[in-house]
Design a protein around this motif. Structure first.
Motif, mmCIF file in Angstrom:
data_model
loop_
_atom_site.group_PDB
_atom_site.id
_atom_site.type_symbol
_atom_site.label_atom_id
_atom_site.label_comp_id
_atom_site.label_asym_id
_atom_site.label_seq_id
_atom_site.Cartn_x
_atom_site.Cartn_y
_atom_site.Cartn_z
ATOM 1 N N ALA A 1 7.396 6.129 4.243
ATOM 2 C CA ALA A 1 7.686 6.050 5.676
ATOM 3 C C ALA A 1 6.436 6.292 6.516
ATOM 4 C CB ALA A 1 8.776 7.045 6.036
ATOM 5 N N SER A 2 5.649 7.313 6.173
ATOM 6 C CA SER A 2 4.460 7.619 6.981
ATOM 7 C C SER A 2 3.397 6.535 6.861
ATOM 8 C CB SER A 2 3.885 8.991 6.630
ATOM 9 O OG SER A 2 3.342 9.008 5.349
ATOM 10 N N GLU A 3 3.218 5.977 5.667
ATOM 11 C CA GLU A 3 2.228 4.899 5.490
ATOM 12 C C GLU A 3 2.644 3.638 6.253
ATOM 13 O OE1 GLU A 3 -0.833 4.803 3.973
ATOM 14 O OE2 GLU A 3 -0.581 6.974 3.871
ATOM 15 N N MET A 4 3.933 3.374 6.273
ATOM 16 C CA MET A 4 4.404 2.199 7.018
ATOM 17 C C MET A 4 4.222 2.406 8.511
ATOM 18 S SD MET A 4 7.659 1.335 4.591
ATOM 19 C CE MET A 4 8.465 0.176 5.602
ATOM 20 N N ARG A 5 4.536 3.606 8.983
ATOM 21 C CA ARG A 5 4.338 3.901 10.418
ATOM 22 C C ARG A 5 2.856 3.792 10.772
ATOM 23 N NH1 ARG A 5 8.206 7.966 9.319
ATOM 24 N NH2 ARG A 5 10.181 7.465 10.304
ATOM 25 N N SER B 1 0.835 -1.199 0.000
ATOM 26 C CA SER B 1 0.000 0.000 0.000
ATOM 27 C C SER B 1 0.870 1.249 0.000
ATOM 28 C CB SER B 1 -0.927 -0.012 1.221
ATOM 29 O OG SER B 1 -1.647 1.187 1.303
ATOM 30 N N ALA B 2 1.917 1.252 0.805
ATOM 31 C CA ALA B 2 2.825 2.401 0.871
ATOM 32 C C ALA B 2 3.501 2.637 -0.474
ATOM 33 C CB ALA B 2 3.865 2.180 1.966
ATOM 34 N N LEU B 3 3.933 1.566 -1.121
ATOM 35 C CA LEU B 3 4.581 1.698 -2.434
ATOM 36 C C LEU B 3 3.608 2.233 -3.478
ATOM 37 C CD1 LEU B 3 6.733 -1.545 -2.513
ATOM 38 C CD2 LEU B 3 7.586 0.810 -2.519
ATOM 39 N N ARG B 4 2.373 1.751 -3.461
ATOM 40 C CA ARG B 4 1.383 2.238 -4.432
ATOM 41 C C ARG B 4 1.107 3.720 -4.233
ATOM 42 N NH1 ARG B 4 -0.966 -2.807 -3.313
ATOM 43 N NH2 ARG B 4 -2.394 -1.828 -1.836
ATOM 44 N N LYS B 5 0.948 4.149 -2.980
ATOM 45 C CA LYS B 5 0.663 5.561 -2.709
ATOM 46 C C LYS B 5 1.841 6.446 -3.102
ATOM 47 C CE LYS B 5 -2.881 4.800 0.702
ATOM 48 N NZ LYS B 5 -3.351 4.950 2.064
ATOM 49 N N ALA B 6 3.053 5.989 -2.852
ATOM 50 C CA ALA B 6 4.235 6.749 -3.266
ATOM 51 C C ALA B 6 4.310 6.814 -4.793
ATOM 52 C CB ALA B 6 5.497 6.114 -2.703
#
Length: 123
Positions: free
Chosen positions: A114-118, A29-34
Motif C-alpha cells: 500500500a505505501s509503495e503504491m501511494r 515494484s511494490a510486490l517485489r518489496k513486499a
C-alpha cells in the motif's frame, strides 16, 4: 500457495490501471518489496543446520496468472527438502518455518504494498 488480500487498495489499483505501463511498474515494484519482507521473515525462521535451506529461500520476479499478479517465496532447488521440514514426514516432526515466517510478515508486506503504491502515485 497462500494469498494476501488487501483491503482498501482497490482505488489505488484503479489509479494504477489509469497510468498504464507506469502503473504496472509501480505495482511490480511494490510486490517485489513486499516479497522481500516475506523472504527475510522466512529466512529468519528457517532451521540452520548447514544453512543451505536458509540460503536457498528466494523471491521470484513478478508473475501473472489471469488477472492476478504475485511473487512467490520458496526454497530453490538447493533447498528441495524444505517441504519435508515444513510439513514433516513419518519419521520427522513438522517444523513449519515458512508458515511462521509468512504469518510474521504478512501485515508488514501488505503495508509495504500500500505505501509503495501511494508513493508511486505521489499520494
Amino acid at each position: 500457495m497462500t494469498r494476501v488480500e488487501l483491503e482498501g487498495v482497490n482505488e489505488l489499483l484503479r489509479e494504477l490501471e489509469k497510468l498504464g505501463q507506469k502503473g504496472s511498474r509501480i505495482e511490480n515494484s511494490a510486490l517485489r518489496k513486499a516479497g522481500d519482507k516475506v523472504q527475510s521473515a522466512i529466512q529468519e525462521e528457517a532451521p540452520t543446520r548447514t544453512g543451505t535451506l536458509k540460503r536457498s529461500i528466494r523471491r521470484s520476479n513478478v508473475r501473472t496468472e489471469g488477472t492476478e499478479k504475485f511473487v512467490k517465496v520458496d526454497p530453490g532447488k538447493e533447498g528441495w527438502y524444505g517441504r519435508f521440514v515444513e510439513f514433516g514426514t513419518v519419521k520427522m516432526s513438522a517444523n513449519p518455518f515458512m508458515s511462521r515466517g509468512y504469518e510474521k510478515s504478512k501485515k508488514e508486506a501488505a503495508q509495504t504494498i500500500a505505501s509503495e503504491m501511494r508513493k508511486g502515485l505521489g499520494l
